[in-house]
Design a protein around this motif. Structure first.
Motif, PDB file in Angstrom:
ATOM      1  N   GLY A 112       0.832  -1.215   0.000  1.00 54.74           N
ATOM      2  CA  GLY A 112       0.000   0.000   0.000  1.00 54.74           C
ATOM      3  C   GLY A 112       0.858   1.253   0.000  1.00 54.74           C
ATOM      4  O   GLY A 112       0.606   2.208  -0.743  1.00 54.74           O
ATOM      5  N   LEU A 113       1.922   1.249   0.836  1.00 53.42           N
ATOM      6  CA  LEU A 113       2.827   2.398   0.920  1.00 53.42           C
ATOM      7  C   LEU A 113       3.569   2.610  -0.399  1.00 53.42           C
ATOM      8  O   LEU A 113       3.727   3.749  -0.858  1.00 53.42           O
ATOM      9  N   ALA A 114       4.018   1.525  -1.029  1.00 52.12           N
ATOM     10  CA  ALA A 114       4.744   1.647  -2.305  1.00 52.12           C
ATOM     11  C   ALA A 114       3.848   2.222  -3.399  1.00 52.12           C
ATOM     12  O   ALA A 114       4.276   3.074  -4.187  1.00 52.12           O
ATOM     13  N   HIS A 115       2.599   1.758  -3.467  1.00 50.04           N
ATOM     14  CA  HIS A 115       1.647   2.330  -4.429  1.00 50.04           C
ATOM     15  C   HIS A 115       1.424   3.820  -4.154  1.00 50.04           C
ATOM     16  O   HIS A 115       1.362   4.634  -5.079  1.00 50.04           O
ATOM     17  N   PHE A 116       1.277   4.163  -2.880  1.00 46.99           N
ATOM     18  CA  PHE A 116       1.035   5.557  -2.485  1.00 46.99           C
ATOM     19  C   PHE A 116       2.214   6.439  -2.909  1.00 46.99           C
ATOM     20  O   PHE A 116       2.036   7.497  -3.516  1.00 46.99           O
ATOM     21  N   LYS A 117       3.435   5.966  -2.627  1.00 46.31           N
ATOM     22  CA  LYS A 117       4.644   6.718  -2.977  1.00 46.31           C
ATOM     23  C   LYS A 117       4.718   6.972  -4.484  1.00 46.31           C
ATOM     24  O   LYS A 117       4.944   8.113  -4.920  1.00 46.31           O
ATOM     25  N   LEU A 118       4.521   5.933  -5.290  1.00 49.20           N
ATOM     26  CA  LEU A 118       4.599   6.107  -6.747  1.00 49.20           C
ATOM     27  C   LEU A 118       3.478   6.995  -7.263  1.00 49.20           C
ATOM     28  O   LEU A 118       3.682   7.810  -8.173  1.00 49.20           O
ATOM     29  N   ALA A 119       2.285   6.859  -6.678  1.00 44.64           N
ATOM     30  CA  ALA A 119       1.161   7.714  -7.086  1.00 44.64           C
ATOM     31  C   ALA A 119       1.493   9.185  -6.811  1.00 44.64           C
ATOM     32  O   ALA A 119       1.221  10.059  -7.653  1.00 44.64           O
ATOM     33  N   VAL A 120       2.085   9.460  -5.658  1.00 46.84           N
ATOM     34  CA  VAL A 120       2.430  10.839  -5.293  1.00 46.84           C
ATOM     35  C   VAL A 120       3.513  11.387  -6.228  1.00 46.84           C
ATOM     36  O   VAL A 120       3.445  12.531  -6.677  1.00 46.84           O
ATOM     37  N   ILE A 121       4.524  10.562  -6.525  1.00 45.44           N
ATOM     38  CA  ILE A 121       5.583  10.995  -7.444  1.00 45.44           C
ATOM     39  C   ILE A 121       4.987  11.344  -8.811  1.00 45.44           C
ATOM     40  O   ILE A 121       5.305  12.382  -9.405  1.00 45.44           O
ATOM     41  N   LEU A 122       4.109  10.485  -9.312  1.00 45.40           N
ATOM     42  CA  LEU A 122       3.489  10.725 -10.621  1.00 45.40           C
ATOM     43  C   LEU A 122       2.568  11.936 -10.585  1.00 45.40           C
ATOM     44  O   LEU A 122       2.497  12.703 -11.553  1.00 45.40           O
ATOM     45  N   GLU A 123       1.863  12.143  -9.476  1.00 44.47           N
ATOM     46  CA  GLU A 123       0.992  13.318  -9.368  1.00 44.47           C
ATOM     47  C   GLU A 123       1.827  14.597  -9.367  1.00 44.47           C
ATOM     48  O   GLU A 123       1.414  15.615  -9.928  1.00 44.47           O
ATOM     49  N   GLY A 124       3.024  14.530  -8.767  1.00 39.28           N
ATOM     50  CA  GLY A 124       3.922  15.681  -8.812  1.00 39.28           C
ATOM     51  C   GLY A 124       4.364  16.002 -10.233  1.00 39.28           C
ATOM     52  O   GLY A 124       4.429  17.173 -10.631  1.00 39.28           O
ATOM     53  N   ILE A 125       4.646  14.965 -11.009  1.00 43.83           N
ATOM     54  CA  ILE A 125       5.014  15.157 -12.423  1.00 43.83           C
ATOM     55  C   ILE A 125       3.826  15.738 -13.196  1.00 43.83           C
ATOM     56  O   ILE A 125       3.985  16.667 -14.006  1.00 43.83           O
ATOM     57  N   HIS A 126       2.623  15.199 -12.934  1.00 45.78           N
ATOM     58  CA  HIS A 126       1.406  15.708 -13.586  1.00 45.78           C
ATOM     59  C   HIS A 126       1.199  17.190 -13.247  1.00 45.78           C
ATOM     60  O   HIS A 126       0.866  18.001 -14.120  1.00 45.78           O
ATOM     61  N   TYR A 127       1.401  17.554 -11.984  1.00 46.96           N
ATOM     62  CA  TYR A 127       1.234  18.930 -11.529  1.00 46.96           C
ATOM     63  C   TYR A 127       2.191  19.852 -12.280  1.00 46.96           C
ATOM     64  O   TYR A 127       1.803  20.918 -12.763  1.00 46.96           O
ATOM     65  N   ARG A 128       3.454  19.415 -12.407  1.00 47.98           N
ATOM     66  CA  ARG A 128       4.419  20.239 -13.143  1.00 47.98           C
ATOM     67  C   ARG A 128       4.055  20.315 -14.630  1.00 47.98           C
ATOM     68  O   ARG A 128       4.232  21.353 -15.262  1.00 47.98           O
ATOM     69  N   TYR A 129       3.531  19.208 -15.171  1.00 48.99           N
ATOM     70  CA  TYR A 129       3.123  19.187 -16.585  1.00 48.99           C
ATOM     71  C   TYR A 129       2.019  20.205 -16.849  1.00 48.99           C
ATOM     72  O   TYR A 129       2.099  20.999 -17.800  1.00 48.99           O
ATOM     73  N   ILE A 130       0.978  20.214 -15.995  1.00 53.46           N
ATOM     74  CA  ILE A 130      -0.147  21.135 -16.258  1.00 53.46           C
ATOM     75  C   ILE A 130       0.242  22.585 -15.998  1.00 53.46           C
ATOM     76  O   ILE A 130      -0.422  23.503 -16.478  1.00 53.46           O
ATOM     77  N   HIS A 131       1.339  22.796 -15.284  1.00 50.93           N
ATOM     78  CA  HIS A 131       1.832  24.150 -15.059  1.00 50.93           C
ATOM     79  C   HIS A 131       2.968  24.507 -16.020  1.00 50.93           C
ATOM     80  O   HIS A 131       3.670  25.504 -15.819  1.00 50.93           O
ATOM     81  N   GLY A 132       3.156  23.674 -17.056  1.00 51.46           N
ATOM     82  CA  GLY A 132       4.129  23.990 -18.102  1.00 51.46           C
ATOM     83  C   GLY A 132       5.580  23.899 -17.672  1.00 51.46           C
ATOM     84  O   GLY A 132       6.444  24.553 -18.244  1.00 51.46           O
ATOM     85  N   GLN A 133       5.841  23.057 -16.652  1.00 48.89           N
ATOM     86  CA  GLN A 133       7.206  22.990 -16.117  1.00 48.89           C
ATOM     87  C   GLN A 133       7.959  21.724 -16.529  1.00 48.89           C
ATOM     88  O   GLN A 133       9.048  21.477 -16.030  1.00 48.89           O
ATOM     89  N   THR A 134       7.379  20.907 -17.410  1.00 48.36           N
ATOM     90  CA  THR A 134       8.097  19.716 -17.848  1.00 48.36           C
ATOM     91  C   THR A 134       8.626  19.928 -19.259  1.00 48.36           C
ATOM     92  O   THR A 134       8.032  20.658 -20.055  1.00 48.36           O
ATOM     93  N   VAL A 135       9.736  19.297 -19.564  1.00 48.79           N
ATOM     94  CA  VAL A 135      10.368  19.425 -20.878  1.00 48.79           C
ATOM     95  C   VAL A 135      10.330  18.065 -21.563  1.00 48.79           C
ATOM     96  O   VAL A 135      10.677  17.055 -20.958  1.00 48.79           O
ATOM     97  N   GLY A 136       9.905  18.043 -22.812  1.00 47.67           N
ATOM     98  CA  GLY A 136       9.903  16.791 -23.561  1.00 47.67           C
ATOM     99  C   GLY A 136       8.513  16.197 -23.692  1.00 47.67           C
ATOM    100  O   GLY A 136       7.520  16.779 -23.254  1.00 47.67           O
TER     101      GLY A 136
END
Length: 341
Positions: A292-316
């Motif tokens: 459960g913790l491992a799923h939570f950790k990866l979900a949070v990491i991916l949500e952080g990437i999504h957040y940066r993506y929608i704010h135009g902060q990701t490259v590529g």
């Protein structure tokens, strides 16, 4: 191989440092090539007329204080070198960012393959694939049998309250990148906080243990690499994260970090857990919490990437699909909390 000039590694300045740190090892002109670049630490191969070495430094343009990362990686590998854990020998650590623009360290170049894709293993056949995946599990158990105090890593992490801190840390990260409702996120966090297991004997935790962070030669693990997430804490976090990476490698989904585990012959989750339990003598009855913790950790990491993506902060490219992976990971985390071994 490569050029005398590569981004992020001034070879003249590197040579001055390396010759002072390890007199007499360099013979002839140096050349270098970037093996792996990107968002994590940069890896170079540097060679003279006789020998070659691996150099690791933080990413270019990284504004965070990253000297810590380099010394952590270097320190854990140096500490483990005298144990049964296969790690590259380390030669020198440079904490001075003025030499090449960032801290860096030099280590042995180990022959081996980092298998990431099922097709690479399919060429070897199911018997060799089974052997490699079994050795991967054995290597993790070997790491977790090391006494952190005996190898001088007692100050490397804070094992007391490790799991509670992990749950708090990833919730805080999620709060920092909230841009939408995420079904099940609060429920998963509350379930984790309420069901903290009694932690086992602390161990050296790799933090990102999976097949493509190993160098394999034949059927043997020649080296465990990429120690930037290492700490001292509860080793079952490594076991669970390995299994979750493999569960994400479902054919036909875009969520795979690596899909090597889908190759015929690769050990199943149950086979891995049983082999690890046998080799490590650890109690895996609470594995559901760790999954459960491992799923939570990866979900949070991916949500952080999504957040940066929608704010135009990701490259590529490729970031537009990350957001869709988060809720299924949370749902899988809630389901996995019920698992037992």
């Amino acid at each position: 191989m490569g050029h005398t000039d590569v981004p992020g590694l001034d070879l003249d300045r590197f040579r001055d440092f390396f010759e002072r740190a390890c007199p007499g090892v360099v013979d002839g002109p140096l050349r270098a090539r970037l093996i792996e670049g990107g968002k994590s630490n940069l890896t170079y191969e540097v060679a003279d007329s006789q020998n070659s070495w691996i150099v690791r430094r933080p990413p270019l343009g990284h504004v965070l204080a990253t000297a810590h990362d380099m010394s952590r990686e270097h320190r854990v590998m140096a500490a483990l070198h005298a144990t049964d854990v296969p790690v590259p020998a380390t030669y020198a650590l440079c904490d001075d960012p003025d030499v090449i623009g960032a801290p860096f360290y030099v280590m042995e170049r180990v022959e081996g393959t980092a298998y990431r894709h099922a097709a690479e293993l399919e060429r070897l056949g199911p018997e060799q694939t089974a052997a490699i995946s079994a050795r991967m599990v054995d290597t993790l158990a070997t790491l977790h049998r090391v006494d952190p105090v005996a190898v001088g890593l007692s100050e490397y992490g804070r094992p007391e309250g490790f799991l509670a801190r992990q749950v708090r840390r990833w919730q805080k990260q999620l709060d920092a990148s909230r841009s939408r409702e995420l079904a099940g996120a609060d429920e998963l966090h509350e379930s984790l906080a309420a069901r903290l297991p009694v932690e086992g004997v602390p161990a050296v935790v790799h933090g990102d243990f999976r097949l493509d962070n190993l160098l394999v030669e034949g059927n043997e693990v020649a080296a465990v690499i990429d120690w930037e997430m290492a700490t001292v804490g509860d080793p079952l976090t490594d076991v669970a994260l390995l299994l979750v990476y493999q569960r994400m490698a479902v054919p036909g989904t875009a969520s795979a970090v690596t899909n090597a585990s889908t190759a015929p012959g690769f050990l199943t989750d149950a086979e891995m857990l049983n082999r690890y339990a046998d080799k490590s003598a650890r109690d895996l009855s609470a594995i559901g919490f760790y999954l459960g913790l491992a799923h939570f950790k990866l979900a949070v990491i991916l949500e952080g990437i999504h957040y940066r993506y929608i704010h135009g902060q990701t490259v590529g490219a490729g970031f537009d699909t990350v957001g869709a992976m988060v809720e299924p990971l949370i749902a899988a985390g809630l389901t996995s909390m019920k698992e037992q071994n």
